[in-house]
Structure formats: C-alpha cells, structure tokens
Scaffold this motif. Structure first.
Motif, mmCIF file in Angstrom:
data_model
loop_
_atom_site.group_PDB
_atom_site.id
_atom_site.type_symbol
_atom_site.label_atom_id
_atom_site.label_comp_id
_atom_site.label_asym_id
_atom_site.label_seq_id
_atom_site.Cartn_x
_atom_site.Cartn_y
_atom_site.Cartn_z
ATOM 1 N N MET A 38 122.358 67.427 67.966
ATOM 2 C CA MET A 38 122.375 67.132 66.826
ATOM 3 C C MET A 38 121.490 67.252 65.982
ATOM 4 S SD MET A 38 123.973 63.447 65.888
ATOM 5 C CE MET A 38 122.158 62.197 65.390
ATOM 6 N N LYS A 39 121.532 68.111 64.934
ATOM 7 C CA LYS A 39 120.571 68.400 63.937
ATOM 8 C C LYS A 39 119.806 67.111 63.837
ATOM 9 C CE LYS A 39 121.671 73.518 63.713
ATOM 10 N NZ LYS A 39 122.439 73.532 65.299
ATOM 11 N N LEU A 40 118.811 67.509 62.375
ATOM 12 C CA LEU A 40 118.041 66.330 61.923
ATOM 13 C C LEU A 40 118.759 65.806 60.656
ATOM 14 C CD1 LEU A 40 116.340 63.600 62.448
ATOM 15 C CD2 LEU A 40 114.680 65.707 61.785
ATOM 16 N N PHE A 41 119.534 65.236 60.574
ATOM 17 C CA PHE A 41 119.647 65.031 58.681
ATOM 18 C C PHE A 41 121.512 65.140 58.849
ATOM 19 C CE2 PHE A 41 115.398 65.132 58.159
ATOM 20 C CZ PHE A 41 115.257 63.758 58.210
ATOM 21 N N ASN A 42 121.606 66.136 59.602
ATOM 22 C CA ASN A 42 123.205 66.144 59.098
ATOM 23 C C ASN A 42 123.760 65.220 59.848
ATOM 24 O OD1 ASN A 42 122.677 69.218 59.315
ATOM 25 N ND2 ASN A 42 123.032 69.734 61.082
ATOM 26 N N ARG A 43 125.401 65.347 58.944
ATOM 27 C CA ARG A 43 125.678 64.131 58.707
ATOM 28 C C ARG A 43 127.074 64.462 59.974
ATOM 29 N NH1 ARG A 43 129.396 62.074 53.172
ATOM 30 N NH2 ARG A 43 129.604 61.583 54.560
ATOM 31 N N MET A 44 127.435 62.607 61.144
ATOM 32 C CA MET A 44 128.152 63.477 61.561
ATOM 33 C C MET A 44 129.217 63.246 61.647
ATOM 34 S SD MET A 44 128.628 60.197 65.064
ATOM 35 C CE MET A 44 126.668 59.263 64.634
ATOM 36 N N PRO A 45 130.265 64.085 62.340
ATOM 37 C CA PRO A 45 131.446 65.014 62.330
ATOM 38 C C PRO A 45 132.800 63.479 62.459
ATOM 39 C CG PRO A 45 131.053 66.121 63.977
ATOM 40 C CD PRO A 45 129.288 65.656 63.184
ATOM 41 N N ALA A 46 133.305 63.434 61.501
ATOM 42 C CA ALA A 46 134.326 61.986 61.544
ATOM 43 C C ALA A 46 134.970 62.111 63.193
ATOM 44 C CB ALA A 46 135.615 62.371 60.339
ATOM 45 N N GLU A 47 135.724 63.411 63.706
ATOM 46 C CA GLU A 47 136.018 63.842 65.223
ATOM 47 C C GLU A 47 135.478 63.561 65.881
ATOM 48 O OE1 GLU A 47 135.492 66.011 62.477
ATOM 49 O OE2 GLU A 47 136.167 67.934 63.281
ATOM 50 N N VAL A 48 134.550 63.017 65.794
ATOM 51 C CA VAL A 48 132.459 62.106 66.898
ATOM 52 C C VAL A 48 132.414 61.228 66.523
ATOM 53 C CG1 VAL A 48 130.417 62.039 67.039
ATOM 54 C CG2 VAL A 48 131.741 64.415 66.967
ATOM 55 N N ARG A 49 132.828 60.465 65.274
ATOM 56 C CA ARG A 49 133.102 59.033 65.192
ATOM 57 C C ARG A 49 133.699 58.208 65.838
ATOM 58 N NH1 ARG A 49 130.333 60.022 60.562
ATOM 59 N NH2 ARG A 49 132.285 60.360 58.982
ATOM 60 N N ALA A 50 135.367 59.006 65.212
ATOM 61 C CA ALA A 50 136.959 58.726 65.851
ATOM 62 C C ALA A 50 136.582 58.456 67.657
ATOM 63 C CB ALA A 50 138.021 59.318 65.172
ATOM 64 N N ALA A 51 136.373 59.438 67.916
ATOM 65 C CA ALA A 51 136.464 59.160 69.187
ATOM 66 C C ALA A 51 135.720 58.754 70.154
ATOM 67 C CB ALA A 51 135.759 60.904 70.091
ATOM 68 N N VAL A 52 134.251 57.608 69.564
ATOM 69 C CA VAL A 52 133.718 56.406 70.226
ATOM 70 C C VAL A 52 134.092 54.844 69.645
ATOM 71 C CG1 VAL A 52 131.174 55.955 70.031
ATOM 72 C CG2 VAL A 52 131.825 57.766 69.822
ATOM 73 N N ASP A 53 134.167 54.634 70.938
ATOM 74 C CA ASP A 53 134.355 53.127 70.918
ATOM 75 C C ASP A 53 133.492 52.366 69.943
ATOM 76 O OD1 ASP A 53 133.930 49.937 71.397
ATOM 77 O OD2 ASP A 53 135.682 50.491 72.472
ATOM 78 N N PRO A 54 134.134 51.673 68.781
ATOM 79 C CA PRO A 54 133.381 51.100 67.902
ATOM 80 C C PRO A 54 131.840 49.782 68.758
ATOM 81 C CG PRO A 54 135.182 50.572 67.352
ATOM 82 C CD PRO A 54 135.418 51.195 68.943
ATOM 83 N N ALA A 55 132.134 49.405 69.836
ATOM 84 C CA ALA A 55 130.827 49.277 70.175
ATOM 85 C C ALA A 55 128.993 50.025 70.652
ATOM 86 C CB ALA A 55 130.882 47.901 71.443
ATOM 87 N N ASP A 56 129.881 51.359 70.357
ATOM 88 C CA ASP A 56 128.576 52.094 71.237
ATOM 89 C C ASP A 56 128.203 52.745 69.607
ATOM 90 O OD1 ASP A 56 129.157 51.725 73.660
ATOM 91 O OD2 ASP A 56 131.254 53.326 74.064
ATOM 92 N N ARG A 57 126.786 52.938 70.351
ATOM 93 C CA ARG A 57 126.579 53.763 69.104
ATOM 94 C C ARG A 57 126.384 55.608 69.553
ATOM 95 N NH1 ARG A 57 120.386 54.319 68.836
ATOM 96 N NH2 ARG A 57 120.312 53.442 70.605
ATOM 97 N N VAL A 58 126.555 56.242 68.998
ATOM 98 C CA VAL A 58 126.040 57.520 68.873
ATOM 99 C C VAL A 58 124.781 58.050 69.449
ATOM 100 C CG1 VAL A 58 126.628 60.581 68.545
ATOM 101 C CG2 VAL A 58 128.097 58.694 68.237
ATOM 102 N N LEU A 59 124.158 58.659 70.420
ATOM 103 C CA LEU A 59 122.620 59.089 70.011
ATOM 104 C C LEU A 59 122.430 60.417 69.897
ATOM 105 C CD1 LEU A 59 121.605 57.139 73.805
ATOM 106 C CD2 LEU A 59 121.414 56.694 71.585
ATOM 107 N N THR A 60 123.400 61.248 70.835
ATOM 108 C CA THR A 60 123.802 63.100 70.190
ATOM 109 C C THR A 60 125.154 63.185 70.750
ATOM 110 O OG1 THR A 60 122.344 64.796 70.551
ATOM 111 C CG2 THR A 60 123.086 63.467 72.394
ATOM 112 N N TYR A 61 124.971 64.799 70.545
ATOM 113 C CA TYR A 61 126.303 65.513 70.737
ATOM 114 C C TYR A 61 126.628 66.847 70.873
ATOM 115 C CZ TYR A 61 126.871 65.387 65.614
ATOM 116 O OH TYR A 61 127.255 66.089 63.951
ATOM 117 N N ALA A 62 127.715 67.344 71.257
ATOM 118 C CA ALA A 62 127.298 69.263 70.775
ATOM 119 C C ALA A 62 129.163 69.159 71.067
ATOM 120 C CB ALA A 62 126.819 69.900 72.027
#
Length: 153
Positions: free
Chosen positions: A1-25
């Motif tokens: 994940m690049k610094l200051f990039n916005r997280m894609p909506a698909e990433v947010r939607a794929a993750v359980d609301p209780a989980d905090r995204v650390l990184t993705y590719a």
C-alpha cells in the motif's frame, strides 16, 4: 500500500468491519489483504491462528494453513503483504515447544493466540509417527499438560 493512497472500496468491502487493514496488494485474481486479525486471500478470511506459514517467490504468495491446506495468490507487486504475513503469523504463536515422546520421535506443541485471547493448541507429530496411536496421543497430552504448567498458559 502506498503512503497517502486511498484504500479502494473493494478492499474495504472485502474486510470484516472488526478487522483493521494493515496492507494489501492487487493481483490478477483479486486483492490479498493483511488485516490485524486475519488474512484475506481469494475471497476467504483466514484468521492468523489458522495460518501455519507463508512463503513468497517471484510468482506470488503461498500460505499453508494449520490443517495442511495450501493457498496460492499471484502477486506481481506484493508491496508489504509478505512482510505483514510473516509478522502476523509469528505474532500469533505463543508457545512452540518440541518434546521427545519415545525412541521413534516426538511432537511439537504449538499454542496460537486466537480471537478473544483464547489459545488454540496444535500437535505436530514427527514424520513417521501415527498421530492416531492412542499411546502416542496419551504421551503428547501428558507433554502438553507439563508444557502448559511450565509456561503458565
């Protein structure tokens, strides 16, 4: 994940609301997401205590779960995903103790931190030992009790 990039909506939607995204590719088969409590791979949520190990090569990421299943994700640009997988798997292990059982071999006793700070214990018998042998199971259970006492868990 690049610094200051916005997280894609698909990433947010794929993750359980209780989980905090650390990184993705992103790979050709979708996103691989490392969150604080789980790895998301191929649309499947794998809590870290169920991930035995991960390895990385030029083709992508391979993850082996504690039940022996292998999962593969092609990632041409992995970003920090391999590093996060290594860190999270290592952090989930509370106890990793090898105990000889008899002249034929021994067992590795592994305690992993699951949700709600619950510990999940796993027996990993040496190759060639029958994990269904009642005598070996009894020795392993005895070793587990001794290990729990010595580690205070």
């Amino acid at each position: 994940m690049k610094l200051f990039n916005r997280m894609p909506a698909e990433v947010r939607a794929a993750v359980d609301p209780a989980d905090r995204v650390l990184t993705y590719a992103e790979g050709p088969d979708g996103y691989v997401i490392a969150a604080d409590r789980a790895l998301y791979l191929g649309g499947t949520r794998m809590p870290w205590f169920q991930v035995d190990r991960g390895s990385w090569d030029e083709e992508g990421l391979t993850v082996v779960t504690t039940d022996g299943r292998s999962h593969r994700a092609r990632l041409p640009e992995p970003g920090r995903v391999p590093e996060a997988v290594r860190e999270r798997v290592t952090a989930s292990i509370v106890v990793n103790q090898y105990v000889p059982l008899d002249a034929r071999g021994g067992v590795r006793l592994v305690a992993r931190r699951a949700e709600a700070d619950r510990l999940v214990w796993e027996f990993v018998f040496d190759a060639g030992l029958d994990s269904d042998d009642p005598g070996l199971r009894a020795l392993a259970e005895q070793a587990l009790e001794e290990t729990r006492r010595s580690f205070g868990v």
